[in-house]
Design an enzyme around this catalytic site. Structure first.
Site, short mmCIF file in Angstrom:
data_model
loop_
_atom_site.label_atom_id
_atom_site.label_comp_id
_atom_site.label_asym_id
_atom_site.label_seq_id
_atom_site.Cartn_x
_atom_site.Cartn_y
_atom_site.Cartn_z
CB ALA A 75 -9.54 -10.85 -3.48
CB CYS A 127 16.73 5.62 2.37
SG CYS A 127 16.20 6.16 4.19
CB CYS A 159 17.32 3.34 8.88
SG CYS A 159 16.45 4.08 7.60
CG ASP A 183 -8.47 -2.48 -0.62
OD1 ASP A 183 -8.09 -2.43 1.00
OD2 ASP A 183 -8.49 -3.06 -0.71
CG ASN A 200 -16.57 -15.77 -1.19
OD1 ASN A 200 -16.54 -14.69 -1.43
ND2 ASN A 200 -16.46 -16.89 -2.05
CG HIS A 213 -1.70 -10.83 1.89
ND1 HIS A 213 -2.64 -11.69 1.00
CD2 HIS A 213 -0.82 -12.27 2.67
CE1 HIS A 213 -2.70 -12.97 1.21
NE2 HIS A 213 -2.09 -13.30 2.46
CB CYS A 263 19.73 5.52 6.14
SG CYS A 263 19.28 3.55 4.97
ZN LIG Z 1 16.93 3.90 5.71
#
Ligand SMILES: [Zn+2]
Length: 289
Positions: free
Chosen positions: A39, A171, A149, A121, A237, A138, A174
């Site tokens: 971070a 979506c 899908c 980010d 750090n 992450h 789908c």
């Molecule tokens: Zn989909």
């Protein structure tokens, strides 16, 4: 007295400079250097640490933004996207900083294998580090995926749908639930990224932590994997970390200013080495007397 204080400051500054020079030399000589960013690298681009307590969580309750709530009900998803309409524009407007730029350049100079990041980010990629050299533990806030899908959509597209229709994104192919690829509270870490990060950490001969306090697990196991497998461990750090005692080098400074000094030193050293190699080659071309 003023003189003594000045002297003490000079001494402290030269210790930092020595450590920076040592780290630069480690980058020059490493065969497989791996960076690990947290971070602190994002906050230097003006992105607040959304996971830590602060302004944002005065307006939103973090316990609501779990994976379970997102999956379980349209109401949970609506709350999530309402939060995203506050946080994502901040991320989108941020620009890569000197640390992102230096890591991209180290890769171009063949001095960096990859960057394992806790950040979501997209700034390493936007600084020019190839996407296949950024291992995101992450996820990435700029990308979304259909949970049915698997089709991928950019976060910009999805936000445009929300603005245009005022309804939850689904979506177009789908009708499935579209979810950002970021790891929500209570969601499993992405297994392929974790495996790739472990593999590259164990293969590293230099592992450099930048702007992470190494308290979020399992991400924070990576430097330990690297150290146990024989890598030199460096930690840059502002605050102490639980791994400082195991590290070969600790620099208590910001990532951006440290990496700016390091990349300058690495550039100069690589030029020296290239000149020396050219000189040797020229000597080798001398006619035999
Ligand atoms: Zn989909």
């Amino acid at each position: 007295m003023a003189h003594l204080r000045g002297g003490a400051r000079l001494e402290a500054a030269s210790r930092v400079t020595d450590a920076v020079r040592r780290l630069a030399e480690l980058f020059v000589s490493a065969r497989r250097a791996v960076a690990f960013t947290g971070a602190g690298v994002s906050t230097e681009s003006g992105i607040p640490d959304f996971r830590s307590p602060g302004g944002l969580w005065d307006r939103f309750d973090p316990s609501e933004f779990t994976y379970r709530n997102f999956i379980a009900s349209p109401d949970g998803r609506r709350r999530y996207w309402d939060l995203g309409r506050v946080t994502y524009p901040v991320i989108r407007a941020a620009r890569p900083n000197a640390a992102h730029g230096a890591l991209a350049e180290l890769h171009r100079l063949d001095r960096l294998d990859c960057c394992i990041t806790q950040n979501i980010d997209d700034l390493h990629q936007r600084a020019g580090l190839p996407a296949d050299r950024v291992i995101e533990l992450h996820g990435n806030a700029a990308r979304t995926r259909c949970l049915t899908c698997g089709r991928a959509y950019t976060r910009d597209e999805v936000h445009a749908w929300i603005e245009a229709r005022g309804e939850l994104p689904s979506c177009p192919a789908c009708g499935g639930i579209v979810k950002p690829t970021t790891v929500l509270f209570g969601e499993a870490m992405p297994a392929p990224a974790m495996q790739e990060a472990e593999r590259r950490s164990r293969a590293a001969d230099l592992f450099v932590v930048l702007g992470s306090s190494l308290v979020v697990y399992p991400a924070a196991y990576m430097p330990a994997h690297a150290k146990h497998a024989g890598a030199t461990l460096a930690i840059v750090n502002l605050e102490p970390t639980p791994l400082d005692a195991q590290a070969d080098l600790v620099i208590r400074a910001k990532a951006g200013e440290t990496m700016t000094a390091i990349i300058e030193h690495v550039r100069a050293r690589l030029l020296d080495l290239a000149d020396a190699a050219e000189g040797n080659e020229a000597l080798g071309r001398q006619p035999v007397p």
